[in-house]
Scaffold this active site. Structure first.
Site, PDB file in Angstrom:
ATOM      1  N   LYS A 149       3.482   6.682   3.158  1.00  0.00           N
ATOM      2  CA  LYS A 149       2.309   7.398   2.638  1.00  0.00           C
ATOM      3  C   LYS A 149       2.026   8.672   3.437  1.00  0.00           C
ATOM      4  O   LYS A 149       1.803   9.743   2.853  1.00  0.00           O
ATOM      5  CB  LYS A 149       1.103   6.456   2.639  1.00  0.00           C
ATOM      6  CG  LYS A 149      -0.152   7.032   2.029  1.00  0.00           C
ATOM      7  CD  LYS A 149      -1.169   6.003   1.641  1.00  0.00           C
ATOM      8  CE  LYS A 149      -1.535   4.930   2.571  1.00  0.00           C
ATOM      9  NZ  LYS A 149      -1.486   4.911   3.953  1.00  0.00           N
ATOM     10  N   THR A 192       4.157  10.290   5.427  1.00  0.00           N
ATOM     11  CA  THR A 192       5.305  11.167   5.236  1.00  0.00           C
ATOM     12  C   THR A 192       5.198  11.906   3.906  1.00  0.00           C
ATOM     13  O   THR A 192       5.461  13.114   3.816  1.00  0.00           O
ATOM     14  CB  THR A 192       6.613  10.350   5.284  1.00  0.00           C
ATOM     15  OG1 THR A 192       6.681   9.663   6.536  1.00  0.00           O
ATOM     16  CG2 THR A 192       7.830  11.233   5.146  1.00  0.00           C
ATOM     17  N   ARG A 221      -5.523  11.004   9.269  1.00  0.00           N
ATOM     18  CA  ARG A 221      -6.199  10.338  10.386  1.00  0.00           C
ATOM     19  C   ARG A 221      -5.376  10.484  11.661  1.00  0.00           C
ATOM     20  O   ARG A 221      -4.171  10.682  11.614  1.00  0.00           O
ATOM     21  CB  ARG A 221      -6.381   8.849  10.074  1.00  0.00           C
ATOM     22  CG  ARG A 221      -7.367   8.554   8.973  1.00  0.00           C
ATOM     23  CD  ARG A 221      -7.437   7.062   8.698  1.00  0.00           C
ATOM     24  NE  ARG A 221      -6.153   6.557   8.222  1.00  0.00           N
ATOM     25  CZ  ARG A 221      -5.802   5.273   8.244  1.00  0.00           C
ATOM     26  NH1 ARG A 221      -6.623   4.372   8.744  1.00  0.00           N
ATOM     27  NH2 ARG A 221      -4.641   4.894   7.779  1.00  0.00           N
ATOM     28  N   LYS A 275       4.001   0.082  15.119  1.00  0.00           N
ATOM     29  CA  LYS A 275       4.462   1.302  14.459  1.00  0.00           C
ATOM     30  C   LYS A 275       5.384   2.163  15.311  1.00  0.00           C
ATOM     31  O   LYS A 275       6.395   2.670  14.847  1.00  0.00           O
ATOM     32  CB  LYS A 275       3.252   2.145  14.020  1.00  0.00           C
ATOM     33  CG  LYS A 275       2.558   1.627  12.771  1.00  0.00           C
ATOM     34  CD  LYS A 275       1.525   2.637  12.317  1.00  0.00           C
ATOM     35  CE  LYS A 275       0.911   2.224  10.983  1.00  0.00           C
ATOM     36  NZ  LYS A 275      -0.058   3.241  10.504  1.00  0.00           N
ATOM     37  N   ALA A 286      -8.497   0.824   8.368  1.00  0.00           N
ATOM     38  CA  ALA A 286      -8.559   0.835   6.909  1.00  0.00           C
ATOM     39  C   ALA A 286      -8.949  -0.518   6.322  1.00  0.00           C
ATOM     40  O   ALA A 286      -9.094  -0.626   5.107  1.00  0.00           O
ATOM     41  CB  ALA A 286      -7.222   1.278   6.327  1.00  0.00           C
ATOM     42  N   PHE A 309      -3.628   2.146   4.088  1.00  0.00           N
ATOM     43  CA  PHE A 309      -3.038   0.983   3.426  1.00  0.00           C
ATOM     44  C   PHE A 309      -2.837   1.228   1.927  1.00  0.00           C
ATOM     45  O   PHE A 309      -2.697   2.367   1.491  1.00  0.00           O
ATOM     46  CB  PHE A 309      -3.861  -0.269   3.690  1.00  0.00           C
ATOM     47  CG  PHE A 309      -3.912  -0.663   5.147  1.00  0.00           C
ATOM     48  CD1 PHE A 309      -2.801  -0.562   5.972  1.00  0.00           C
ATOM     49  CD2 PHE A 309      -5.080  -1.136   5.721  1.00  0.00           C
ATOM     50  CE1 PHE A 309      -2.837  -0.928   7.313  1.00  0.00           C
ATOM     51  CE2 PHE A 309      -5.130  -1.504   7.064  1.00  0.00           C
ATOM     52  CZ  PHE A 309      -4.013  -1.403   7.858  1.00  0.00           C
ATOM     53  N   PHE A 348      15.029   6.624  -0.825  1.00  0.00           N
ATOM     54  CA  PHE A 348      15.912   6.249   0.274  1.00  0.00           C
ATOM     55  C   PHE A 348      17.351   6.550  -0.138  1.00  0.00           C
ATOM     56  O   PHE A 348      17.669   6.558  -1.336  1.00  0.00           O
ATOM     57  CB  PHE A 348      15.768   4.762   0.615  1.00  0.00           C
ATOM     58  CG  PHE A 348      14.611   4.444   1.521  1.00  0.00           C
ATOM     59  CD1 PHE A 348      14.825   3.943   2.794  1.00  0.00           C
ATOM     60  CD2 PHE A 348      13.301   4.649   1.109  1.00  0.00           C
ATOM     61  CE1 PHE A 348      13.759   3.640   3.634  1.00  0.00           C
ATOM     62  CE2 PHE A 348      12.234   4.350   1.935  1.00  0.00           C
ATOM     63  CZ  PHE A 348      12.463   3.847   3.206  1.00  0.00           C
ATOM     64  N   TRP A 399      11.526  13.216   2.978  1.00  0.00           N
ATOM     65  CA  TRP A 399      11.960  12.670   4.273  1.00  0.00           C
ATOM     66  C   TRP A 399      13.279  13.315   4.693  1.00  0.00           C
ATOM     67  O   TRP A 399      13.470  13.660   5.863  1.00  0.00           O
ATOM     68  CB  TRP A 399      12.129  11.153   4.177  1.00  0.00           C
ATOM     69  CG  TRP A 399      12.462  10.499   5.490  1.00  0.00           C
ATOM     70  CD1 TRP A 399      11.601  10.033   6.436  1.00  0.00           C
ATOM     71  CD2 TRP A 399      13.786  10.272   6.011  1.00  0.00           C
ATOM     72  NE1 TRP A 399      12.296   9.524   7.522  1.00  0.00           N
ATOM     73  CE2 TRP A 399      13.634   9.661   7.285  1.00  0.00           C
ATOM     74  CE3 TRP A 399      15.071  10.521   5.532  1.00  0.00           C
ATOM     75  CZ2 TRP A 399      14.728   9.297   8.068  1.00  0.00           C
ATOM     76  CZ3 TRP A 399      16.166  10.162   6.321  1.00  0.00           C
ATOM     77  CH2 TRP A 399      15.976   9.558   7.577  1.00  0.00           C
TER      78      TRP A 399
END
Length: 578
Positions: free
Chosen positions: A93, A95, A116, A127, A295, A323, A403, A431
Site C-alpha cells: 500500500k 509502495t 504516516r 517490518k 490503524a 491496513f 510481482f 516497485w
C-alpha cells in the site's frame, strides 16, 4: 481544465539508472542523491526558504504560516489509497502510494503524497522499515525509519510527562480526588515489549509514590498521537489535550487533563511536532510524512495538518489509510473526514496476485505457482473491499501491484472480476520501474475523477447510539451476523452515553488480518460474531474505541525480530532496513 493538462512549472528528471533487480531497498534508496529540501520546496511550491525548518539538507518541517489553508483557498483533489486484507504475502500500500504520486508527476500533474511516520516498534519487530519499497521509496530512508524529525519522541515525552504528573498529583494530596484504582492513563514507549504490558508502579515505600497497577502501550497507540493527527492548529491541539480523561474519582466522575492544569505543558512539548514534515521520493517528488496513529487501536491516518498543507499546494494529493479498507478506509471516512470536512475525490484498492491466492487458501511457500481457482476464491476478499467502498459513495480503481512471477492469465482474471464489480483494475510495476510503472494507474485515477465529484457518505449518523454504531460497522463492513458485548463493555457504553459522548464516532480495534476478530479466517467470511471486550473513551481525540478479541496495545517481538538484521557496516552505514 482537466488535471492531466495542469502542467508542472518545474519537473526534476528521475534518476537515469537504478541498481539491478534484487538489490535491497536500502541500497536502492542510497543510489539516489536527494535534492536540497529547500530547493525542492522552492521549485515545486514556490515557498521561500524561511517557510521551512530544515533538519539537515534533505528533511524539513513546514511552517504553516506560509500555507493558505482557508476555506476560500484553492484545494487539490484527494486520492485515498487503501488495500485488501493484509497477508504475509504483502500488498504494498505504501509502495503504491509513493509510486502513484510519482506517476501523477510524470503525467505533469502537480502532486504530493501524505504518509504516516514509521514506528520503531514494527521497524525492529516484523517490518524492518516502512518507507515504500523497490523504486517507489521515500528518502532519506534511514532517517525516516529511525527517529525521523523527533515527532514520536515528543509524543512519547508528552504522554509520559502526563503520567508523571498524575502520580505526582496523587502523591502530594490528590486534590482532584483521583481514585488510584481507576487511573486509566498508562505510559508509552516506541518499542515492542510484551514484558511491560502490565506492571505496578510506586513501590518502595511512601517516598516513592502510591502503589498502583499500570503498564505500557506503544507510542503509536497513545491518544496524544491521535490528537496530534486530528488537531487543526495549536488552539485545537491544546483544547483536545485538555479534554483527555485520565481517570475517575471514587464516585466514578471523570477527571481530565484540564482538571490537573497540564494541557499547557503538553502543548509546549508538541508545538514543533505539530508542523508537518517534508521529504521526497526517489524521483524527487514532494512527500509529507507526519504522524503515525495505530490503524486498529486508533484511526490510522496521517495528520490533518499535513493533508491540508498538501491540498493547498497541489492539484492532487495521494494519502493512505492503515491496513485493509475495512479498518483504514472506514476510519478515514467515518473519523478523519467526519472531524475535518475533508472528502476523498477518488480511491484506489491495492491488491497483489500473491495475496489474493493466499486469501484463497494457498500456503506462502506455493504462491509463485499459478492457481486460477485459488485466485478466484481469494478475490472474494477484493470484492468485499470494493463493495464496502461503494457503500461510501466511492468507485475505486483496483491497483494490481505486480510481482515478477505473476502470469498474464492471473492478471486478466483479476481484471475480469473487477469489471464484473463495475470498477477498473490496472496492473502497476512501480516497485520495479518507479513512477513510469504507475502512469497507467495514475491515468485511470484521473479519468475516474474527471467523471465528477463523488457523493461521499458516512456509514452512520452522529445521533445513533454507540452500540448501534458498532453494530453498523460490524454488519455492513465486516458482514458479521451479530455483536456480543461483555458486561463490562455494556456498562462502559451506557456510561459514555450518560456523560454526553454518545455523538462520537466509533473506532474498532480488532485484528487487521481478517474481516472477523479471528486472524486465521481468510477471504470474506460472513455471519460471524464480533466480540467486544471493552470500550475506551478517547475524549480528546474525539472517538470511542471498541476493543474486540485479543487485540494488544503493546505488541511483542516475533521469534526472530528484524532488529537482529539491522546494524552498521564498516563504513558506518545502516544495513538491514527494508
Amino acid at each position: 481544465m482537466s488535471l492531466q493538462h495542469s502542467k508542472l512549472t518545474s519537473v526534476t528528471p528521475a534518476p537515469a539508472e537504478f541498481p539491478p533487480p534484487g538489490t535491497p531497498d536500502i541500497e536502492i534508496a542510497r543510489s539516489v542523491q536527494p535534492l536540497s529540501i529547500l530547493l525542492l520546496a522552492q521549485q515545486r511550491f514556490g515557498l521561500p526558504g524561511e517557510s521551512l525548518v530544515p533538519f539537515g539538507h534533505y528533511k524539513a518541517k513546514l511552517d504553516m504560516a506560509y500555507v493558505d489553508t482557508s476555506a476560500s483557498a484553492p484545494r487539490g483533489k484527494l486520492v485515498l489509497v487503501t488495500a485488501i486484507t493484509p497477508t504475509p504475502a504483502g500488498e504494498g500500500k505504501t509502495t503504491t502510494s509513493v509510486g502513484l504520486n510519482d506517476g501523477f508527476n510524470r503525467l505533469g500533474v502537480r502532486s504530493s503524497v501524505c504518509l504516516r511516520e514509521p514506528s520503531l516498534g514494527p521497524c525492529f519487530g516484523m517490518k524492518g522499515g516502512a518507507a515504500g519499497g523497490g523504486r517507489a521509496q521515500v528518502i532519506p530512508m534511514e532517517d525516516i525509519n529511525l527517529h525521523f524529525n523527533g515527532d514520536f519522541h515528543a509524543i512519547t515525552c508528552a504522554h509520559n510527562l502526563l503520567a508523571s504528573l498524575i502520580d505526582n498529583h496523587i502523591h502530594w494530596g490528590n486534590e482532584a480526588g483521583l481514585d488510584p484504582r481507576h487511573v486509566s492513563w498508562r505510559r508509552v514507549l516506541d518499542i515492542n515489549d510484551r514484558s511491560l504490558r502490565n506492571m505496578v508502579c510506586g513501590l518502595g515505600g511512601a517516598p516513592h509514590g502510591v502503589p498502583r497497577e499500570t503498564g505500557f502501550d506503544i507510542t503509536v497507540s497513545s491518544e496524544i498521537m491521535a490528537i496530534l493527527c486530528l488537531a487543526d492548529g495549536r488552539a485545537d491541539l491544546k483544547q483536545r489535550l485538555g479534554n483527555i480523561i485520565i481517570g475517575r474519582r471514587a464516585d466514578m466522575a471523570p477527571v481530565t487533563v484540564r482538571d490537573l492544569g497540564a494541557e499547557g505543558s503538553l502543548t509546549v512539548l508538541l508545538k514543533e511536532a505539530l508542523q508537518p514534515n517534508l521529504v521526497q521520493s526517489l524521483e524527487h517528488n514532494p512527500v509529507f510524512i507526519h504522524g503515525g496513529p495505530f490503524a486498529n487501536i486508533a484511526h490510522g491516518c496521517n495528520s490533518v495538518t499535513a493533508t491540508r498543507a498538501a491540498l493547498a499546494l497541489n492539484d492532487v494529493v495521494v494519502t493512505e489509510a492503515g491496513f485493509g479498507a475495512d479498518l483504514g478506509a472506514e476510519k478515514f471516512i467515518d473519523i478523519k473526514c467526519r472531524h475535518t470536512g475533508l472528502r476523498p475525490d477518488a480511491a484506489v484498492v491495492v491488491c497483489t496476485i500473491r495475496a489474493l491466492k493466499m486469501q484463497g487458501g494457498v500456503p506462502r511457500s506455493k504462491l509463485a505457482v499459478p492457481d486460477l481457482a485459488a485466485l478466484r476464491d481469494g478475490a472474494a476478499n477484493l470484492e468485499r473491499h470494493v463493495r464496502n467502498l461503494q457503500q461510501f459513495g466511492l468507485t475505486p480503481v483496483v491497483c494490481i501491484n505486480r510481482f515478477p512471477d505473476d502470469t498474464e492469465e492471473e492478471m486478466a482474471l483479476v481484471q475480469s472480476i473487477s469489471e464484473e464489480l463495475g470498477v477498473k483494475a490496472v496492473p502497476a510495476d512501480h516497485w520495479a520501474t518507479g513512477g513510469e510503472g504507475a502512469t497507467e494507474l495514475a491515468q485511470a485515477v484521473l479519468e475516474q475523477m474527471d467523471e465528477g465529484t463523488p457523493d461521499v457518505k458516512f456509514l452512520y449518523e452522529d445521533s445513533l447510539p454507540l452500540a448501534d454504531k458498532i453494530r453498523t460497522i460490524a454488519t455492513r463492513i465486516y458482514h458479521a451476523g451479530s455483536v456480543e458485548f461483555t458486561t463490562v463493555a455494556k456498562r462502559q457504553l451506557e456510561e459514555y452515553e450518560s456523560l454526553g459522548f454518545g455523538h462520537l464516532p466509533v473506532c474498532i480495534a480488532k485484528t487487521q488480518y481478517s474481516f472477523s476478530a479471528d486472524s486465521s479466517i481468510k477471504g470474506a467470511p460472513s455471519g460471524h460474531m464480533l466480540p467486544v471486550r471493552e470500550v475506551r473513551l478517547a475524549a480528546g481525540a474525539g472517538f470511542v474505541v471498541a476493543v474486540c478479541g485479543d487485540i494488544m496495545t503493546m505488541p511483542g517481538l516475533p521469534r526472530r525480530p528484524a532488529a537482529l538484521d539491522i546494524a552498521l557496516d564498516d563504513n558506518g552505514l545502516v544495513v538491514g532496513l527494508t
